[in-house]
Design a protein around this motif. Sequence first.
Motif, PDB file in Angstrom:
ATOM      1  N   UNK A  73      16.282  -8.470 -30.990  1.00 35.65           N
ATOM      2  CA  UNK A  73      15.487  -9.656 -31.268  1.00 35.65           C
ATOM      3  C   UNK A  73      15.641 -10.803 -30.297  1.00 35.65           C
ATOM      4  N   UNK A  74      16.254 -10.572 -29.135  1.00 36.62           N
ATOM      5  CA  UNK A  74      16.492 -11.691 -28.228  1.00 36.62           C
ATOM      6  C   UNK A  74      15.375 -11.913 -27.224  1.00 36.62           C
ATOM      7  N   UNK A  75      14.499 -10.897 -26.985  1.00 38.44           N
ATOM      8  CA  UNK A  75      13.483 -11.057 -25.936  1.00 38.44           C
ATOM      9  C   UNK A  75      12.336 -10.090 -26.150  1.00 38.44           C
ATOM     10  N   UNK A  76      11.163 -10.476 -25.627  1.00 35.02           N
ATOM     11  CA  UNK A  76      10.002  -9.593 -25.557  1.00 35.02           C
ATOM     12  C   UNK A  76       9.437  -9.670 -24.143  1.00 35.02           C
ATOM     13  N   UNK A  77       9.104  -8.532 -23.577  1.00 38.58           N
ATOM     14  CA  UNK A  77       8.581  -8.477 -22.213  1.00 38.58           C
ATOM     15  C   UNK A  77       7.151  -7.934 -22.239  1.00 38.58           C
ATOM     16  N   UNK A  78       6.230  -8.682 -21.667  1.00 39.57           N
ATOM     17  CA  UNK A  78       4.837  -8.226 -21.624  1.00 39.57           C
ATOM     18  C   UNK A  78       4.666  -7.096 -20.615  1.00 39.57           C
ATOM     19  N   UNK A  79       3.806  -6.143 -20.965  1.00 38.79           N
ATOM     20  CA  UNK A  79       3.383  -5.104 -20.029  1.00 38.79           C
ATOM     21  C   UNK A  79       1.999  -5.497 -19.533  1.00 38.79           C
ATOM     22  N   UNK A  80       1.885  -5.795 -18.255  1.00 38.26           N
ATOM     23  CA  UNK A  80       0.607  -6.251 -17.710  1.00 38.26           C
ATOM     24  C   UNK A  80       0.056  -5.238 -16.702  1.00 38.26           C
ATOM     25  N   UNK A  81      -1.261  -5.228 -16.590  1.00 38.12           N
ATOM     26  CA  UNK A  81      -1.933  -4.343 -15.629  1.00 38.12           C
ATOM     27  C   UNK A  81      -1.722  -4.851 -14.215  1.00 38.12           C
ATOM     28  N   UNK A  82      -1.338  -3.975 -13.320  1.00 34.90           N
ATOM     29  CA  UNK A  82      -1.248  -4.366 -11.911  1.00 34.90           C
ATOM     30  C   UNK A  82      -2.569  -4.124 -11.181  1.00 34.90           C
ATOM     31  N   UNK A  83      -3.375  -3.162 -11.699  1.00 33.09           N
ATOM     32  CA  UNK A  83      -4.691  -2.870 -11.122  1.00 33.09           C
ATOM     33  C   UNK A  83      -5.683  -2.596 -12.240  1.00 33.09           C
ATOM     34  N   UNK A  84      -6.944  -2.896 -11.992  1.00 32.83           N
ATOM     35  CA  UNK A  84      -7.979  -2.710 -13.012  1.00 32.83           C
ATOM     36  C   UNK A  84      -8.382  -1.241 -13.102  1.00 32.83           C
ATOM     37  N   UNK A  85      -8.841  -0.843 -14.292  1.00 35.82           N
ATOM     38  CA  UNK A  85      -9.292   0.531 -14.462  1.00 35.82           C
ATOM     39  C   UNK A  85      -9.541   0.875 -15.920  1.00 35.82           C
ATOM     40  N   UNK A  86      -9.485   2.166 -16.224  1.00 34.26           N
ATOM     41  CA  UNK A  86      -9.763   2.693 -17.554  1.00 34.26           C
ATOM     42  C   UNK A  86      -8.536   3.433 -18.050  1.00 34.26           C
ATOM     43  N   UNK A  87      -8.141   3.180 -19.291  1.00 33.70           N
ATOM     44  CA  UNK A  87      -6.998   3.876 -19.872  1.00 33.70           C
ATOM     45  C   UNK A  87      -7.427   5.305 -20.222  1.00 33.70           C
ATOM     46  N   UNK A  88      -6.901   6.288 -19.476  1.00 34.45           N
ATOM     47  CA  UNK A  88      -7.257   7.694 -19.720  1.00 34.45           C
ATOM     48  C   UNK A  88      -6.089   8.479 -20.312  1.00 34.45           C
ATOM     49  N   UNK A  89      -4.930   7.838 -20.432  1.00 36.30           N
ATOM     50  CA  UNK A  89      -3.777   8.474 -21.048  1.00 36.30           C
ATOM     51  C   UNK A  89      -2.804   7.402 -21.497  1.00 36.30           C
ATOM     52  N   UNK A  90      -2.019   7.710 -22.542  1.00 33.81           N
ATOM     53  CA  UNK A  90      -1.114   6.691 -23.072  1.00 33.81           C
ATOM     54  C   UNK A  90       0.016   7.366 -23.822  1.00 33.81           C
ATOM     55  N   UNK A  91       1.178   6.744 -23.802  1.00 32.61           N
ATOM     56  CA  UNK A  91       2.252   7.234 -24.653  1.00 32.61           C
ATOM     57  C   UNK A  91       2.126   6.615 -26.037  1.00 32.61           C
ATOM     58  N   UNK A  92       2.425   7.406 -27.050  1.00 32.32           N
ATOM     59  CA  UNK A  92       2.509   6.899 -28.421  1.00 32.32           C
ATOM     60  C   UNK A  92       3.956   6.802 -28.890  1.00 32.32           C
ATOM     61  N   UNK A  93       4.900   7.030 -27.977  1.00 32.93           N
ATOM     62  CA  UNK A  93       6.311   6.881 -28.344  1.00 32.93           C
ATOM     63  C   UNK A  93       6.614   5.430 -28.705  1.00 32.93           C
ATOM     64  N   UNK A  94       7.464   5.244 -29.693  1.00 37.46           N
ATOM     65  CA  UNK A  94       7.797   3.896 -30.148  1.00 37.46           C
ATOM     66  C   UNK A  94       8.829   3.219 -29.264  1.00 37.46           C
ATOM     67  N   UNK A  95       9.499   3.996 -28.420  1.00 40.03           N
ATOM     68  CA  UNK A  95      10.507   3.416 -27.538  1.00 40.03           C
ATOM     69  C   UNK A  95      10.246   3.859 -26.098  1.00 40.03           C
ATOM     70  N   UNK A  96      10.784   3.092 -25.174  1.00 45.77           N
ATOM     71  CA  UNK A  96      10.625   3.426 -23.758  1.00 45.77           C
ATOM     72  C   UNK A  96      11.873   3.023 -22.999  1.00 45.77           C
ATOM     73  N   UNK A  97      12.231   3.830 -22.024  1.00 50.21           N
ATOM     74  CA  UNK A  97      13.261   3.454 -21.061  1.00 50.21           C
ATOM     75  C   UNK A  97      12.592   2.766 -19.875  1.00 50.21           C
ATOM     76  N   UNK A  98      13.335   1.988 -19.167  1.00 49.18           N
ATOM     77  CA  UNK A  98      12.806   1.341 -17.974  1.00 49.18           C
ATOM     78  C   UNK A  98      12.249   2.393 -17.018  1.00 49.18           C
ATOM     79  N   UNK A  99      11.001   2.190 -16.584  1.00 48.97           N
ATOM     80  CA  UNK A  99      10.363   3.117 -15.662  1.00 48.97           C
ATOM     81  C   UNK A  99       9.543   4.213 -16.316  1.00 48.97           C
ATOM     82  N   UNK A 100       9.595   4.342 -17.645  1.00 55.45           N
ATOM     83  CA  UNK A 100       8.793   5.360 -18.323  1.00 55.45           C
ATOM     84  C   UNK A 100       7.305   5.056 -18.155  1.00 55.45           C
ATOM     85  N   UNK A 101       6.495   6.120 -18.025  1.00 58.00           N
ATOM     86  CA  UNK A 101       5.047   5.952 -17.958  1.00 58.00           C
ATOM     87  C   UNK A 101       4.491   5.555 -19.314  1.00 58.00           C
ATOM     88  N   UNK A 102       3.721   4.467 -19.350  1.00 58.55           N
ATOM     89  CA  UNK A 102       3.164   3.975 -20.610  1.00 58.55           C
ATOM     90  C   UNK A 102       1.655   4.195 -20.693  1.00 58.55           C
TER      91      UNK A 102
END
Length: 360
Positions: free
Chosen positions: A286-315
């Motif tokens: 509960x100490x921090x939240x980090x936004x995930x922002x787009x670096x380039x524009x496009x269309x979401x054609x795949x996504x993870x539904x995992x509830x957790x992620x390690x640094x560097x995981x594909x989202x």
Amino acid sequence: MPRSPKIPPFQIGTHQVEAGQRAQISLPVGSFLTHEELVLKAVVVHGKLPGPTLLLTACIHGDEYNGSEVIRRILRTPALKKLKGTLIAVPIVNRPGFVTRSRYMPDRRDLNRLFPGSPNGPLGSRLARVLSDSLLPLCDVVIDLHTGAVNRPNLPQIRITVDDDKALELAKSFAPPVILVAPKRESSFRGTCRDLNKPVLLFESGEALRLDTPSIRFGVQGVLSVMRQMGMLSLKKPSSPRAAPIISNKSYWERAPRGGIFTPLAPLGRVVTAGSVIGFIADPYGSAETEVTCTRSGIVIGRTNDATADEGDGLFHIAMTDKLDSAEDRLAMTSEALPSLNADTDDHPVPYDSIQDTVI
């Protein structure tokens, strides 16, 4: 009135299928450690009239079941009674993975990295070799059906190889929401098809271990549309207008900036722009939240539904295009109007919609 020319039997190894007939054949591959035989099973539908040969494959990754269901429905469609040419259908390539609900072969190797295979290699390599040697040379076009991995659904899409003009033409006929043009991947089935100059469409949709409505409906209607384009089935007017596919020549993965609890904010098929917030990673304490922002524009054609992620995981897998405004309109049409199937083809309606992420 002149008679139609007599069509010779279709030959696969020692197997013959007469014109107007269908048969299930088994091609020997090797044996399991239990001394049970592994075979590659194919259904051959040989038309009464001459025409091209289409090869359909699914479950090269054993847990990607949507493709098997698409082929099952294709094999049941009444339209095959008037087939011109030959359909070779392999609903389950990786039978060991299919029965164990696993992506891989029993030795944990990825079958789709073992092509064209070897007659003297491990079991997966031998299986790849039988498919490459016994079936690929007989066909004119290949459609290979896949899904995303477990908890990683894909938007319905066709992937073709760079400079494969015939595949691009057929992909447009398939009419998925997105066509992704990508380099050839060495040691893959798609790469081997290209080495043999066989136009190949790789259909990606949904996720492993789960059936869903868009994957099945886009898959079935897409395959039938390609067969009409090839002259294997009679042409018919589409029941409703379909949006033209969006063509992308490059894609990338938006990755987790840090580890934590992941909440996605962008669904499949969403047009996203550079700088927009598409999710966030939260510290479990509960100490921090980090936004995930787009670096380039496009269309979401795949996504993870995992509830957790390690640094560097594909989202998010994002396909880039320079026509975002028109893409948004076309994708809206896609998500609001799934391909329609008649009662014979949609014999077991699947209630899950992976695009809307809802139960229908």
